[in-house]
Design an enzyme around this catalytic site. Structure first.
Site, PDB file in Angstrom:
ATOM      1  N   LYS A  42       0.839  -1.218   0.000  1.00 58.17           N
ATOM      2  CA  LYS A  42       0.000   0.000   0.000  1.00 58.17           C
ATOM      3  C   LYS A  42       0.871   1.264   0.000  1.00 58.17           C
ATOM      4  CE  LYS A  42      -2.288  -0.895   3.796  1.00 58.17           C
ATOM      5  NZ  LYS A  42      -1.695  -2.208   4.160  1.00 58.17           N
ATOM      6  N   ARG A 120      -8.694   1.474   9.813  1.00 58.51           N
ATOM      7  CA  ARG A 120      -8.210   0.114  10.004  1.00 58.51           C
ATOM      8  C   ARG A 120      -9.135  -0.693  10.897  1.00 58.51           C
ATOM      9  NH1 ARG A 120      -2.367   0.822   9.363  1.00 58.51           N
ATOM     10  NH2 ARG A 120      -1.215  -1.103   9.692  1.00 58.51           N
ATOM     11  N   ARG A 159      11.848  -6.715   3.788  1.00 56.17           N
ATOM     12  CA  ARG A 159      11.802  -5.272   3.547  1.00 56.17           C
ATOM     13  C   ARG A 159      12.852  -4.535   4.390  1.00 56.17           C
ATOM     14  NH1 ARG A 159       6.000  -2.416   3.909  1.00 56.17           N
ATOM     15  NH2 ARG A 159       6.134  -2.766   6.141  1.00 56.17           N
ATOM     16  N   ARG A 192      12.442  -2.392   9.914  1.00 52.50           N
ATOM     17  CA  ARG A 192      11.464  -1.791  10.829  1.00 52.50           C
ATOM     18  C   ARG A 192      11.185  -2.770  11.960  1.00 52.50           C
ATOM     19  NH1 ARG A 192       6.420   0.318   7.217  1.00 52.50           N
ATOM     20  NH2 ARG A 192       5.318  -0.727   8.899  1.00 52.50           N
ATOM     21  N   ARG A 203       0.642  -8.389  13.523  1.00 51.07           N
ATOM     22  CA  ARG A 203       0.026  -7.473  12.556  1.00 51.07           C
ATOM     23  C   ARG A 203      -0.969  -8.213  11.660  1.00 51.07           C
ATOM     24  NH1 ARG A 203       4.924  -4.856   9.652  1.00 51.07           N
ATOM     25  NH2 ARG A 203       3.421  -3.501   8.631  1.00 51.07           N
TER      26      ARG A 203
HETATM   27  P1  AMP Z   1       1.516   0.896   8.784  1.00 50.63           P
HETATM   28  O1  AMP Z   1       2.729   1.606   8.347  1.00 50.63           O
HETATM   29  O2  AMP Z   1       0.259   1.422   8.171  1.00 50.63           O
HETATM   30  O3  AMP Z   1       1.638  -0.604   8.683  1.00 50.63           O
HETATM   31  O4  AMP Z   1       1.341   1.214  10.363  1.00 50.63           O
HETATM   32  C1  AMP Z   1       2.339   0.858  11.280  1.00 50.63           C
HETATM   33  C2  AMP Z   1       1.711   0.680  12.643  1.00 50.63           C
HETATM   34  O5  AMP Z   1       1.127   1.918  13.086  1.00 50.63           O
HETATM   35  C3  AMP Z   1       0.585  -0.338  12.725  1.00 50.63           C
HETATM   36  O6  AMP Z   1       1.055  -1.670  12.878  1.00 50.63           O
HETATM   37  C4  AMP Z   1      -0.156   0.147  13.977  1.00 50.63           C
HETATM   38  O7  AMP Z   1       0.551  -0.180  15.151  1.00 50.63           O
HETATM   39  C5  AMP Z   1      -0.073   1.665  13.821  1.00 50.63           C
HETATM   40  N1  AMP Z   1      -1.199   2.192  13.035  1.00 50.63           N
HETATM   41  C6  AMP Z   1      -1.122   2.875  11.855  1.00 50.63           C
HETATM   42  N2  AMP Z   1      -2.342   3.232  11.445  1.00 50.63           N
HETATM   43  C7  AMP Z   1      -3.215   2.776  12.352  1.00 50.63           C
HETATM   44  C8  AMP Z   1      -4.633   2.811  12.458  1.00 50.63           C
HETATM   45  N3  AMP Z   1      -5.405   3.411  11.528  1.00 50.63           N
HETATM   46  N4  AMP Z   1      -5.217   2.220  13.547  1.00 50.63           N
HETATM   47  C9  AMP Z   1      -4.471   1.614  14.481  1.00 50.63           C
HETATM   48  N5  AMP Z   1      -3.131   1.526  14.440  1.00 50.63           N
HETATM   49  C10 AMP Z   1      -2.492   2.105  13.387  1.00 50.63           C
END
Ligand code: AMP
Length: 250
Positions: A42, A120, A159, A192, A203
């Site tokens: 994404k 989410r 990654r 990361r 996740r």
């Molecule tokens: P991402 O880069 O979108 O995978 O986000 C990294 C981490 O940030 C996720 O694994 C969550 O811990 C947190 N996070 C990001 N966006 C959200 C969201 N909309 N709701 C809850 N946690 C979030």
């Protein structure tokens, strides 16, 4: 592919006190939500689509990661959010929603937006729906990227991110020319914390439980555009743009 100057996302990443060098308003801005499991690509698609459509890439994960890198004093809520993120768990809805509301200017942006990683949960999707309806901001589509879980785990565990310019590579699919060094800027590549195996498991579980139900939520609303996420980033981008073109001509 056209190359359009990118908005620096200052308001999104740093909060309402920071002002972006706003792009000029577009006649028909694209307002997209990107859905799909972690690791489906994404973030990469949001970057590519942002350049093609001149819309800003709004990633909630980027906001939390920018806060985790430090440089300014964290609110207790933001410190709590970072602890959740490091475990790979979802940040509580109340914290995420407050953070998005503070950045409402980004949803009004005349260049449109590409939401990546938000909403989410169903609660976040419902809250966003009433906010957008209340503010008369129409969504263009919800793009849902689809990929097998085996492929997702392979993508996530390989990654690597550059500590300096934040660009992303993959140790198998797009390996850097020199191990652990960014091709683009020479910075050091790192994994990361939430791409480590224990966090990947958490996740994916969070996705299955909390985020997957959004697929039927947006399908029922007639907003869903399904896109297979196999192949190169450019292949996936083409599929997405073709799908969006069909929606726009309807
Ligand atoms: P991402 O880069 O979108 O995978 O986000 C990294 C981490 O940030 C996720 O694994 C969550 O811990 C947190 N996070 C990001 N966006 C959200 C969201 N909309 N709701 C809850 N946690 C979030």
């Amino acid at each position: 592919m056209t190359s359009v100057p990118q908005n620096d996302r200052a308001t999104w990443l740093q909060g309402p006190a920071a002002e972006c060098d706003l792009p000029k308003p577009l006649l028909r801005p694209f307002r997209l939500i990107l859905l799909g499991p972690p690791g489906v690509g994404k973030g990469t698609q949001a970057e590519l689509l942002g350049k093609e459509l001149e819309a800003c890439h709004l990633s909630t994960g980027d906001v939390f990661r920018a806060a985790a890198r430090g440089g300014y004093e964290l609110s207790p809520a933001m410190a709590e959010a970072i602890a959740y993120m490091r475990r790979g768990a979802l940040v509580p809805d109340s914290i995420v929603w407050k953070m998005v509301q503070e950045r409402i200017a980004c949803l009004h942006c005349g260049g449109g937006f590409i939401l990546d990683g938000f909403p989410r949960t169903l609660a976040q999707a419902e809250a966003l729906k009433s906010l957008l309806e209340g503010e008369h901001i129409p969504l263009t589509a919800v793009v849902c990227y689809e990929l097998s879980e085996k492929e997702i785990v392979a993508r996530l565990s390989g990654r690597r991110t550059c500590g300096q310019c934040r660009s992303v590579c993959h140790i198998v699919d797009r390996p850097p020319r020199v191990a652990d060094i960014c091709d683009r800027c020479g910075g050091t590549l790192f994994q990361r914390e939430d791409d480590r195996p224990e966090a990947i498991k958490v996740r994916l579980e969070a996705y299955r439980e909390s985020t997957a139900p959004l697929i039927s939520f947006y399908r029922d609303a007639g907003m869903l555009l399904r896109v297979p996420a196999e192949g190169s980033p450019d292949d996936i981008l083409r599929r997405t743009l073709n799908g969006l073109q069909v929606i726009q001509t309807k």
